[in-house]
Motif scaffolding. Structure first.
Motif, PDB file in Angstrom:
ATOM      1  N   ASN A   1       2.960  -2.142   9.772  1.00  0.00           N
ATOM      2  CA  ASN A   1       2.765  -2.636   8.397  1.00  0.00           C
ATOM      3  C   ASN A   1       2.204  -1.507   7.609  1.00  0.00           C
ATOM      4  O   ASN A   1       1.005  -0.852   6.904  1.00  0.00           O
ATOM      5  CB  ASN A   1       1.234  -3.721   8.107  1.00  0.00           C
ATOM      6  N   LEU A   2       3.277  -1.766   5.800  1.00  0.00           N
ATOM      7  CA  LEU A   2       2.657  -1.172   5.274  1.00  0.00           C
ATOM      8  C   LEU A   2       1.758  -0.510   4.546  1.00  0.00           C
ATOM      9  O   LEU A   2       0.956   0.397   4.284  1.00  0.00           O
ATOM     10  CB  LEU A   2       3.940  -0.870   3.819  1.00  0.00           C
ATOM     11  N   LEU A   3       0.983  -1.855   4.407  1.00  0.00           N
ATOM     12  CA  LEU A   3      -1.236  -1.859   3.579  1.00  0.00           C
ATOM     13  C   LEU A   3      -1.765  -1.099   5.259  1.00  0.00           C
ATOM     14  O   LEU A   3      -2.901  -0.807   4.111  1.00  0.00           O
ATOM     15  CB  LEU A   3      -1.333  -3.353   3.812  1.00  0.00           C
TER      16      LEU A   3
ATOM     17  N   PRO B   1      -4.995  -5.574  -7.992  1.00  0.00           N
ATOM     18  CA  PRO B   1      -6.599  -5.928  -6.457  1.00  0.00           C
ATOM     19  C   PRO B   1      -5.591  -5.233  -5.633  1.00  0.00           C
ATOM     20  O   PRO B   1      -6.905  -4.666  -4.726  1.00  0.00           O
ATOM     21  CB  PRO B   1      -6.722  -7.167  -6.324  1.00  0.00           C
ATOM     22  N   GLY B   2      -4.915  -4.558  -4.869  1.00  0.00           N
ATOM     23  CA  GLY B   2      -4.462  -3.789  -3.740  1.00  0.00           C
ATOM     24  C   GLY B   2      -4.686  -4.498  -2.175  1.00  0.00           C
ATOM     25  O   GLY B   2      -5.367  -3.593  -1.344  1.00  0.00           O
ATOM     26  N   THR B   3      -4.661  -5.556  -2.348  1.00  0.00           N
ATOM     27  CA  THR B   3      -4.640  -6.756  -1.749  1.00  0.00           C
ATOM     28  C   THR B   3      -3.132  -7.114  -0.899  1.00  0.00           C
ATOM     29  O   THR B   3      -2.937  -7.837  -0.035  1.00  0.00           O
ATOM     30  CB  THR B   3      -5.629  -7.876  -1.458  1.00  0.00           C
ATOM     31  N   ARG B   4      -2.099  -6.737  -1.694  1.00  0.00           N
ATOM     32  CA  ARG B   4      -0.490  -6.866  -1.250  1.00  0.00           C
ATOM     33  C   ARG B   4       0.285  -6.149  -0.954  1.00  0.00           C
ATOM     34  O   ARG B   4       0.223  -5.012  -2.235  1.00  0.00           O
ATOM     35  CB  ARG B   4      -0.232  -8.626  -1.970  1.00  0.00           C
ATOM     36  N   SER B   5       1.241  -6.436  -0.628  1.00  0.00           N
ATOM     37  CA  SER B   5       2.965  -5.560  -0.766  1.00  0.00           C
ATOM     38  C   SER B   5       2.978  -5.126  -1.994  1.00  0.00           C
ATOM     39  O   SER B   5       3.521  -3.957  -2.541  1.00  0.00           O
ATOM     40  CB  SER B   5       3.761  -5.797   0.303  1.00  0.00           C
TER      41      SER B   5
END
Length: 93
Positions: free
Chosen positions: A86-88, A12-16
């Motif tokens: 942050n990477l995100l 879902p693309g919400t965490r590292s």
């Protein structure tokens, strides 16, 4: 040092842990190359490369290998209280 400047997230693309690929460069503004998360993890863990995140405003943070509760190795930035490095926070592709 290599600079991670873009990320690709799996659903879902919400965490590292969802970062599957990254675009990185050898200089802060140089041409981009793509690598898988597994390759970046291997390079950091073996000590052959160091990486940092770098956003469009020049904010940087060291990237380290972490292990999820399921035992999956992934990359994340060292926490320093600044969300902008942050990477995100990097652009996605």
């Amino acid at each position: 040092m290599k600079y991670i400047r873009q990320i690709h997230l799996d659903s879902p693309g919400t965490r590292s842990e969802h970062i599957s690929r990254v675009n990185h460069s050898d200089t802060p503004t140089g041409p981009l190359s793509e690598s898988s998360r597994a390759k970046i993890v291997q390079q950091i863990a073996s000590g052959t490369e160091t990486f940092c995140s770098r956003n469009t405003n020049g904010a940087e943070a060291p990237v380290v290998v972490r292990t999820s509760g399921l035992g999956i190795k992934y990359i994340a930035t060292v926490s320093d209280g600044r969300e902008t490095n942050n990477l995100l926070s990097l652009p996605t592709y």
